[in-house]
Enzyme design. Structure first.
Site, PDB file in Angstrom:
ATOM      1  CG  HIS A  33      -1.698   1.253   1.402  1.00  0.00           C
ATOM      2  ND1 HIS A  33      -1.294   2.238   2.273  1.00  0.00           N
ATOM      3  CD2 HIS A  33      -2.821   1.704   0.805  1.00  0.00           C
ATOM      4  CE1 HIS A  33      -2.147   3.241   2.216  1.00  0.00           C
ATOM      5  NE2 HIS A  33      -3.085   2.950   1.337  1.00  0.00           N
ATOM      6  CD  GLU A  92      -3.206   2.556  -3.193  1.00  0.00           C
ATOM      7  OE1 GLU A  92      -3.974   3.519  -3.022  1.00  0.00           O
ATOM      8  OE2 GLU A  92      -3.369   1.438  -2.642  1.00  0.00           O
ATOM      9  CG  HIS A  93       0.000   6.442  -0.561  1.00  0.00           C
ATOM     10  ND1 HIS A  93      -0.547   7.521   0.093  1.00  0.00           N
ATOM     11  CD2 HIS A  93      -0.842   5.406  -0.316  1.00  0.00           C
ATOM     12  CE1 HIS A  93      -1.659   7.154   0.702  1.00  0.00           C
ATOM     13  NE2 HIS A  93      -1.855   5.868   0.480  1.00  0.00           N
ATOM     14  CD  GLU A 127      -4.872   5.450   3.289  1.00  0.00           C
ATOM     15  OE1 GLU A 127      -5.569   4.698   2.594  1.00  0.00           O
ATOM     16  OE2 GLU A 127      -3.757   5.893   2.904  1.00  0.00           O
TER      17      GLU A 127
END
Length: 461
Positions: free
Chosen positions: A66, A69-70, A146
């Site tokens: 993840h 992904e950023h 997040e």
């Protein structure tokens, strides 16, 4: 035939119909391109599907998929982060990414005239990222925010608690399916930039990339555009075969993959509502019982006429949100139910969940219920595939999570041909297993819900 068995530089038609066709081309470096032509639309959805997700991470890499992904939108050798953002905005439409337990997808939906530009941009982002240390540090704070946002949402939090309980979090053969995709405060805070860069180089390789495009597209043209982008980064060189889809080991059922069924976990929080999730091991994405389970899911908690909804909400007004769920992975699955209720009603809600599941095990569903639910499932199949984005998602997931291409007509036929006996047999097999229970709410930390956590009826053979 799966892509790993297809010859390089060959094209295979997976499905053909008057409304379009699905084709796959395997390129020399191992990348595969899958397209679905949709007549009558003026847009396309493009997805870069990488065969890497949170279950591929070691303990010190938890959340790395993840994190990437950023980071991949933060600059490549050809574009800086500002240029990437401007190009995305100039194309309009939608561009984003998501990470799940088994895949990461970078996608864009654009007007048909912008397909080559969007494809080039996404390929650059996925194959050519800098993963710069400065960007790692900047994005660390964003991901921690997040995580905080996820933890503040009781529904998300109880879902993570439930997954960790039934699927397990240690790095075993099938783990860590139960670990949070986004990582934890500890893993993200302690993750070194070099760890992320090494993970990127190891897992973002040509054999792990499937390019899925659905909409107003012509397959050969998409392949030509993909070749141009891949050539620039050396991803068309031979020597690699396409990666195989994630498949269960022969003789291992979805139930056997789940780490610890029949457990209870409580997260004590001072909030206004209790959140309850109860479930059992389900089936994996290739299990033939998945169609029967989808029908059972619809009858148990798939709408206002479902048994759980009528019992818990309509008849007794104990909860606003109540439903059943059916999560499927490549080699495991979960089937169960959720409800959010006032804390004082929690025991009663749990008891009613067990009662409804026990009734299904003992008596099954009626022929009338099964007929109605089959129609509901068929409608959901069709209505869920009416736009290019949903078609693109089906292409990517089919490529990596099952290796099987099942056309819409075949899926509808498999549901239509189900008998009530098959549905009831599948439901009984699964629901008589030990049930895992996760509760999040304002309860003392030593609360056990022992009287309702795992009744004998649920585990009787």
């Amino acid at each position: 035939m799966i892509a790993a068995e297809q010859d390089p530089n060959s094209t295979l038609t997976l499905e053909a119909s008057p409304n379009g066709q699905v084709q796959r081309t395997v390129l020399p470096g191992g990348v595969r391109v899958i397209t679905e032509t949709m007549l009558g639309v003026r847009s396309a959805s493009i997805g870069m599907w990488m065969r890497v997700g949170s279950r591929d991470e070691l303990d010190h890499q938890a959340g790395c998929s993840h994190y990437l992904e950023h980071l991949l939108f933060k600059g490549t050798k050809n574009r800086d982060t500002h240029q990437i953002a401007m190009e995305i905005d100039a194309m309009g439409g939608e561009s984003n990414a998501f990470t799940d337990k088994e895949n990461t997808c970078f996608y864009s939906r654009v007007r048909d005239a912008n397909i080559p530009h969007a494809l080039d941009l996404l390929l650059d982002v996925v194959t050519n990222s800098l993963v710069a240390p400065a960007e790692v540090e900047e994005e660390r704070g964003v991901i921690l925010e997040e995580i905080a946002m996820r933890d503040d949402d009781p529904g998300d939090a109880v879902s993570e608690l439930f997954a960790a309980t039934i699927l397990g979090t240690s790095t075993q053969r099938t783990a860590p399916l139960g670990r949070p995709i986004i990582g934890t405060n500890e893993s993200i805070t302690g993750m070194a930039a070099q760890t992320i860069a090494d993970y990127y180089r190891t897992h973002y390789t040509p054999d792990r990339l499937a390019i899925a495009v659905a909409g107003n597209v012509e397959h050969d043209q998409v392949v030509a555009w993909a070749r141009q982008g891949l050539q620039r980064v050396g991803w068309l060189e031979g020597g690699r075969t396409p990666g195989a889809p994630r498949l269960p080991n022969p003789g291992v059922t979805g139930e056997q993959v789940v780490a610890s069924p029949g457990q209870f976990r409580l997260s004590a929080r001072q909030i206004e509502q209790a959140n309850v999730m109860m479930g059992v091991p389900g089936v994996h994405r290739n299990d033939e019982r998945r169609f029967a389970l989808a029908v059972a899911d619809a009858m148990l908690g798939g709408g206002m006429s479902s048994r759980l909804f009528r019992s818990i909400r309509t008849t007794r007004a104990l909860a606003y949100s109540v439903y059943s769920y059916n999560w499927q992975y490549s080699d495991a699955g979960i089937f169960g139910c959720y409800a959010g209720c006032l804390p004082r009603k929690t025991e009663q809600v749990i008891e009613l969940m067990h009662q409804e599941l026990d009734t299904v095990v003992a008596q099954g569903f009626t022929d009338e219920e099964v007929t109605r639910a089959k129609g509901q499932v068929q409608d959901e199949i069709v209505l869920g595939l009416e736009d290019p984005s949903s078609r693109m998602m089906r292409l990517g997931r089919s490529e990596w999570l099952s290796g099987q291409w099942v056309g819409i007509d075949e899926r509808l036929a498999r549901v239509a041909n189900l008998t009530a006996e098959q549905v009831n047999q599948t439901a009984a097999q699964l629901l008589r297993q030990p049930r895992t229970l996760a509760v999040l709410g304002p309860f003392p930390e030593d609360s056990t819900f022992a009287a309702t956590a795992n009744p004998t009826a649920a585990v009787a053979s």
